[in-house]
Design an enzyme around this catalytic site. Sequence first.
Site, PDB file in Angstrom:
ATOM      1  N   ARG A  51      64.396  18.774  47.933  1.00  0.00           N
ATOM      2  CA  ARG A  51      63.875  20.136  48.092  1.00  0.00           C
ATOM      3  C   ARG A  51      62.741  20.460  47.140  1.00  0.00           C
ATOM      4  O   ARG A  51      61.681  20.909  47.530  1.00  0.00           O
ATOM      5  CB  ARG A  51      64.978  21.149  47.791  1.00  0.00           C
ATOM      6  CG  ARG A  51      65.384  22.023  48.913  1.00  0.00           C
ATOM      7  CD  ARG A  51      66.770  22.510  48.613  1.00  0.00           C
ATOM      8  NE  ARG A  51      67.553  21.392  48.117  1.00  0.00           N
ATOM      9  CZ  ARG A  51      68.142  20.494  48.900  1.00  0.00           C
ATOM     10  NH1 ARG A  51      68.080  20.599  50.184  1.00  0.00           N
ATOM     11  NH2 ARG A  51      68.812  19.488  48.388  1.00  0.00           N
ATOM     12  N   THR A  52      63.007  20.253  45.856  1.00  0.00           N
ATOM     13  CA  THR A  52      62.049  20.745  44.875  1.00  0.00           C
ATOM     14  C   THR A  52      60.719  20.009  45.016  1.00  0.00           C
ATOM     15  O   THR A  52      59.662  20.636  45.079  1.00  0.00           O
ATOM     16  CB  THR A  52      62.622  20.612  43.448  1.00  0.00           C
ATOM     17  OG1 THR A  52      63.882  21.275  43.421  1.00  0.00           O
ATOM     18  CG2 THR A  52      61.714  21.240  42.425  1.00  0.00           C
ATOM     19  N   LYS A  80      57.486   1.033  32.132  1.00  0.00           N
ATOM     20  CA  LYS A  80      56.890   0.095  31.162  1.00  0.00           C
ATOM     21  C   LYS A  80      56.996   0.623  29.744  1.00  0.00           C
ATOM     22  O   LYS A  80      56.477   0.022  28.810  1.00  0.00           O
ATOM     23  CB  LYS A  80      55.412  -0.124  31.488  1.00  0.00           C
ATOM     24  CG  LYS A  80      55.152  -0.677  32.866  1.00  0.00           C
ATOM     25  CD  LYS A  80      53.647  -0.865  33.046  1.00  0.00           C
ATOM     26  CE  LYS A  80      53.302  -1.222  34.483  1.00  0.00           C
ATOM     27  NZ  LYS A  80      51.873  -1.061  34.740  1.00  0.00           N
ATOM     28  N   ARG A 101      59.644  16.777  36.977  1.00  0.00           N
ATOM     29  CA  ARG A 101      61.104  16.728  36.849  1.00  0.00           C
ATOM     30  C   ARG A 101      61.440  15.510  36.010  1.00  0.00           C
ATOM     31  O   ARG A 101      60.897  14.416  36.244  1.00  0.00           O
ATOM     32  CB  ARG A 101      61.779  16.614  38.215  1.00  0.00           C
ATOM     33  CG  ARG A 101      63.250  16.256  38.077  1.00  0.00           C
ATOM     34  CD  ARG A 101      64.014  16.462  39.330  1.00  0.00           C
ATOM     35  NE  ARG A 101      64.090  17.865  39.675  1.00  0.00           N
ATOM     36  CZ  ARG A 101      64.885  18.343  40.626  1.00  0.00           C
ATOM     37  NH1 ARG A 101      65.646  17.528  41.320  1.00  0.00           N
ATOM     38  NH2 ARG A 101      64.912  19.624  40.898  1.00  0.00           N
ATOM     39  N   HIS A 129      65.649  25.052  34.896  1.00  0.00           N
ATOM     40  CA  HIS A 129      65.024  24.832  36.204  1.00  0.00           C
ATOM     41  C   HIS A 129      64.402  26.160  36.649  1.00  0.00           C
ATOM     42  O   HIS A 129      64.887  26.821  37.561  1.00  0.00           O
ATOM     43  CB  HIS A 129      66.099  24.374  37.197  1.00  0.00           C
ATOM     44  CG  HIS A 129      65.583  23.797  38.480  1.00  0.00           C
ATOM     45  ND1 HIS A 129      64.277  23.950  38.914  1.00  0.00           N
ATOM     46  CD2 HIS A 129      66.213  23.076  39.446  1.00  0.00           C
ATOM     47  CE1 HIS A 129      64.139  23.339  40.079  1.00  0.00           C
ATOM     48  NE2 HIS A 129      65.291  22.801  40.422  1.00  0.00           N
TER      49      HIS A 129
END
Length: 316
Positions: A51-52, A80, A101, A129
């Site tokens: 969704r986000t 890395k 995120r 959030h």
Amino acid sequence: MRHLIDPLDLNLAETGRLLDLAEEIMNRQGEFAHCCQGKILASLFFEPSTRTRLSFESAMLRLGGQTLGFAGAQSSSAAKGESVADTIRMISCYADIAAMRHFKEGAPFVAARYGKIPVINAGDGGHQHPTQTLTDLFTIRRCRGGVDGLTIGLCGDLKFGRTVHSLIKSLVRYRNVRFVFISPEELRVPGYILKEVVEPSGHPWQEARRMEEVMPQLDVLYMTRVQRERFFNEEDYVRLKDSYILTPEKLGAGKGELAVLHPLPRVNEIDQRVDQDPRALYFEQARGGVFVRMALILSLLGLAPGVLEEREWQGA
Ligand code: NCD
């Protein structure tokens, strides 16, 4: 330059104006279709999301802009060993705004400090959030006309659920809000949030173990899933995962105008039969997230005069 890392990065007036703009966009989408022509959003998702991530990308595309990015830590240079500070320095050359995120709490905060472009926290670990919170407020405002005076029940994993933490932080700024925290003992709202956010607000709050006990009082019921990925062992997750399952029978005791929200994804905590109930607003909530993110992108890029005040980001 402004960023959105914590819900308090926007004051109450800015939050209100941003949600007004989201509403305007929802009603007159066509007028905003070219506002971000020539602009690029980087979606930097070090943790899974449907969704986000897609709603950020959809928001930018619906504004006429373009997107680039990655959808997992493995496919980025983080694999890395690159630091967040270096990643965002590079991304600042490729894009005009970034949504990040990250599984590590504080990563988007670091990005905001080192980047040269506005950074949006799209969820950092078990912490915050803020764009989900704007989406939640948008839904509550639309169905209840406002937030003041509401009794809000938050149910499920209140310990690890970052959407819950951000929502509480934002809700305490409204008037006469009452909180009902429904969770198992082990998944209670973290002590620091009760002590530093809820108690100083002076708003009444109570805890409950069973949702049936408190259902008739609630104006909003915010359901959440148990956050499996943040548990230290699988046994605890298995024991706690089905602590709450909202069924039509339990919902029967709720007010006629109760709003049932959920940030999604749902696992087992809302019986699918509840979806037919007009009080189930979670899919509508997800739809609203696109308009909210459109409003946010426009505001942070300085393309929506009057929404944000002229001040530098300090870090809330
Ligand atoms: C939430 C999240 O990522 O914190 N999902 C979302 O963004 N809509 C809730 C969750 O994952 O349970």
